[in-house]
Design a protein around this motif. Structure first.
Motif, mmCIF file in Angstrom:
data_model
loop_
_atom_site.group_PDB
_atom_site.id
_atom_site.type_symbol
_atom_site.label_atom_id
_atom_site.label_comp_id
_atom_site.label_asym_id
_atom_site.label_seq_id
_atom_site.Cartn_x
_atom_site.Cartn_y
_atom_site.Cartn_z
ATOM 1 N N TYR A 79 0.825 -1.212 0.000
ATOM 2 C CA TYR A 79 0.000 0.000 0.000
ATOM 3 C C TYR A 79 0.857 1.260 0.000
ATOM 4 O O TYR A 79 0.491 2.258 -0.622
ATOM 5 N N THR A 80 2.013 1.211 0.661
ATOM 6 C CA THR A 80 2.916 2.364 0.645
ATOM 7 C C THR A 80 3.439 2.618 -0.769
ATOM 8 O O THR A 80 3.461 3.757 -1.242
ATOM 9 N N CYS A 81 3.852 1.541 -1.450
ATOM 10 C CA CYS A 81 4.339 1.686 -2.834
ATOM 11 C C CYS A 81 3.227 2.173 -3.751
ATOM 12 O O CYS A 81 3.451 3.047 -4.605
ATOM 13 N N LEU A 82 2.026 1.631 -3.577
ATOM 14 C CA LEU A 82 0.910 2.023 -4.433
ATOM 15 C C LEU A 82 0.566 3.500 -4.248
ATOM 16 O O LEU A 82 0.403 4.247 -5.225
ATOM 17 N N ALA A 83 0.446 3.938 -2.988
ATOM 18 C CA ALA A 83 0.089 5.333 -2.711
ATOM 19 C C ALA A 83 1.135 6.291 -3.278
ATOM 20 O O ALA A 83 0.801 7.310 -3.894
ATOM 21 N N ASN A 84 2.416 5.969 -3.096
ATOM 22 C CA ASN A 84 3.474 6.839 -3.602
ATOM 23 C C ASN A 84 3.562 6.807 -5.125
ATOM 24 O O ASN A 84 3.874 7.822 -5.756
ATOM 25 N N ALA A 85 3.277 5.642 -5.715
ATOM 26 C CA ALA A 85 3.283 5.555 -7.178
ATOM 27 C C ALA A 85 2.197 6.441 -7.777
ATOM 28 O O ALA A 85 2.428 7.143 -8.770
ATOM 29 N N GLN A 87 0.955 9.123 -6.457
ATOM 30 C CA GLN A 87 1.352 10.512 -6.279
ATOM 31 C C GLN A 87 2.417 10.935 -7.293
ATOM 32 O O GLN A 87 2.471 12.092 -7.703
ATOM 33 N N ARG A 88 3.282 10.000 -7.706
ATOM 34 C CA ARG A 88 4.389 10.348 -8.597
ATOM 35 C C ARG A 88 4.005 10.291 -10.081
ATOM 36 O O ARG A 88 4.524 11.066 -10.885
ATOM 37 N N THR A 89 3.157 9.341 -10.471
ATOM 38 C CA THR A 89 2.850 9.158 -11.893
ATOM 39 C C THR A 89 1.430 9.562 -12.254
ATOM 40 O O THR A 89 1.106 9.673 -13.434
ATOM 41 N N GLY A 90 0.597 9.763 -11.238
ATOM 42 C CA GLY A 90 -0.824 9.982 -11.495
ATOM 43 C C GLY A 90 -1.573 8.670 -11.445
ATOM 44 O O GLY A 90 -1.011 7.604 -11.719
ATOM 45 N N VAL A 93 -1.779 6.001 -14.823
ATOM 46 C CA VAL A 93 -0.594 5.201 -15.148
ATOM 47 C C VAL A 93 -0.384 4.107 -14.107
ATOM 48 O O VAL A 93 -0.134 2.933 -14.441
ATOM 49 N N SER A 94 -0.502 4.467 -12.827
ATOM 50 C CA SER A 94 -0.321 3.466 -11.774
ATOM 51 C C SER A 94 -1.406 2.401 -11.836
ATOM 52 O O SER A 94 -1.136 1.210 -11.650
ATOM 53 N N THR A 95 -2.630 2.825 -12.121
ATOM 54 C CA THR A 95 -3.726 1.859 -12.231
ATOM 55 C C THR A 95 -3.485 0.901 -13.386
ATOM 56 O O THR A 95 -3.795 -0.291 -13.294
ATOM 57 N N MET A 96 -2.935 1.419 -14.484
ATOM 58 C CA MET A 96 -2.643 0.567 -15.634
ATOM 59 C C MET A 96 -1.635 -0.518 -15.260
ATOM 60 O O MET A 96 -1.767 -1.669 -15.666
ATOM 61 N N ILE A 97 -0.641 -0.158 -14.465
ATOM 62 C CA ILE A 97 0.372 -1.140 -14.051
ATOM 63 C C ILE A 97 -0.213 -2.118 -13.033
ATOM 64 O O ILE A 97 -0.052 -3.335 -13.162
ATOM 65 N N LEU A 157 9.731 8.053 -13.470
ATOM 66 C CA LEU A 157 10.333 6.716 -13.545
ATOM 67 C C LEU A 157 10.347 6.028 -12.183
ATOM 68 O O LEU A 157 10.116 4.818 -12.086
ATOM 69 N N SER A 158 10.613 6.807 -11.127
ATOM 70 C CA SER A 158 10.597 6.198 -9.789
ATOM 71 C C SER A 158 9.185 5.764 -9.415
ATOM 72 O O SER A 158 8.991 4.755 -8.728
ATOM 73 N N GLY A 159 8.166 6.505 -9.889
ATOM 74 C CA GLY A 159 6.783 6.107 -9.648
ATOM 75 C C GLY A 159 6.440 4.800 -10.341
ATOM 76 O O GLY A 159 5.777 3.929 -9.775
ATOM 77 N N ILE A 160 6.913 4.648 -11.589
ATOM 78 C CA ILE A 160 6.692 3.389 -12.309
ATOM 79 C C ILE A 160 7.377 2.232 -11.580
ATOM 80 O O ILE A 160 6.813 1.140 -11.440
ATOM 81 N N ALA A 161 8.605 2.478 -11.092
ATOM 82 C CA ALA A 161 9.326 1.433 -10.356
ATOM 83 C C ALA A 161 8.558 1.025 -9.093
ATOM 84 O O ALA A 161 8.444 -0.163 -8.774
ATOM 85 N N LEU A 162 8.004 2.010 -8.384
ATOM 86 C CA LEU A 162 7.227 1.708 -7.178
ATOM 87 C C LEU A 162 5.960 0.924 -7.520
ATOM 88 O O LEU A 162 5.572 0.008 -6.786
ATOM 89 N N ALA A 163 5.318 1.263 -8.628
ATOM 90 C CA ALA A 163 4.127 0.524 -9.048
ATOM 91 C C ALA A 163 4.472 -0.924 -9.389
ATOM 92 O O ALA A 163 3.722 -1.853 -9.076
ATOM 93 N N LEU A 164 5.636 -1.141 -10.009
ATOM 94 C CA LEU A 164 6.075 -2.502 -10.323
ATOM 95 C C LEU A 164 6.384 -3.295 -9.054
ATOM 96 O O LEU A 164 6.091 -4.489 -8.963
#
Length: 321
Positions: A79-85, A87-90, A93-97, A157-164
């Protein structure tokens, strides 16, 4: 099978609220929302633990260690990675990942656990996975068309990494949790959900102290410890802690104990569908045509996958002389 699907549907309906919470309190940092949710989960687990104290005593030290691993990876880290992702990518994009979870979990389960419960034929499973993937693409394409995300390359890019990382966490969690429940049929799913809540509390409290100290240093204007709208934040965290964390976990445990591990993955789609439904209710608008097409594909893929029967596990016959 039918009861297992109903329990998975119930879990998805409750887990979908996770995507609504941040929209209701957008001024609260994601880390604080994560901590608030899991502190509430742990506190709600205390009276439940007292009621189930006899059954909890039957859990071994290894079981408690397993519960701690599950809560660290599947609750706090995810949940921490998801919330921050987000915030960083919108959110789109995070939902798509994150939306690739049904496909990733299904493939991983078939590769890793197929020899336990029986594999699903790749020839039969592929059409279901394609339908799910197509549905996710349609839904997220519709969301991405609604507006561009202002970005800074490193932050993006860091947001995408967190989403992954979040995808990895929630690929590991349901499969590992499902295997434990299938291997321990004598343990009640409610007891296991309560045990995870108990081990979550001290971890969430420690994380809460760290987050609060960080906010005091970086955002001194932020009203601590409960933020600018405690009358909204506290009840919201209690509701999410009860429904999403404890009751949602309980329903998912019931489903995991009834269904083969390889069929658990597609049912994560219920969470995505519920999240979409709640989001459009909050927006007070109907989903666009592309989103509706995506939802139809998602549902068709899940129904198709649930109709596939696992191939029986063939065990070698030992001959005696």
């Amino acid at each position: 099978m039918f009861a297992g699907v109903l329990f998975a549907l119930s879990a998805g309906l409750m887990w979908g609220l996770i995507f609504v919470g941040p929209l209701l309190v957008p001024e609260y940092p994601g880390a604080l929302q994560s901590v608030g949710r899991y502190v509430a989960f742990g506190l709600l687990a205390l009276p439940l633990a007292w009621h189930a104290r006899q059954r909890l005593r039957l859990l071994s030290r290894a079981d408690w260690i397993e519960a701690l691993k599950l809560t660290l990876v599947g609750n706090i880290l995810y949940y921490t990675c998801l919330a921050n992702a987000i915030q960083r990518t919108g959110a789109p994009v995070s939902t798509m990942i994150i939306g690739t979870l049904p496909v990733v979990i299904s493939v991983t389960a078939n590769l890793v656990y197929g020899h336990h419960d029986g594999r699903l034929s790749w020839r039969k499973l592929t059409p279901a996975l394609v339908l799910i993937a197509l549905g996710l693409v349609c839904v997220n394409a519709a969301e991405l068309q609604s507006g561009a995300v202002a970005f800074d390359l490193w932050r993006y890019l860091s947001g995408i990494a967190l989403a992954l990382v979040a995808v990895a966490c929630w690929t590991w969690y349901p499969l590992r949790n499902s295997r434990w429940l299938r291997e321990n049929p004598d343990k009640k799913p409610a007891t296991w959900a309560t045990a995870q809540g108990l081990v979550t509390l001290p971890v969430a409290l420690i994380a809460g102290l760290v987050v609060t100290a960080n906010l005091a240093l970086t955002q001194p204007a932020f009203a601590l410890p409960f933020g600018p709208r405690p009358e909204v934040f506290i009840p919201l965290m209690l509701v999410i802690g009860l429904l999403c964390s404890w009751l949602g976990t309980l329903c998912w445990n019931e489903a995991s104990q009834r269904l083969p591990t390889v069929l658990v993955g597609p049912l994560i789609v219920f969470e995505i569908l519920a999240g979409l439904g709640y989001t459009f209710l909050l927006r007070q608008q109907w989903p666009p045509l592309m989103t509706l097409c995506g939802i139809v594909c998602l549902m068709a893929g899940v129904i198709y996958a649930m109709r596939i029967k696992p191939e029986p596990v063939i065990k070698p016959i030992s001959s005696s002389s």
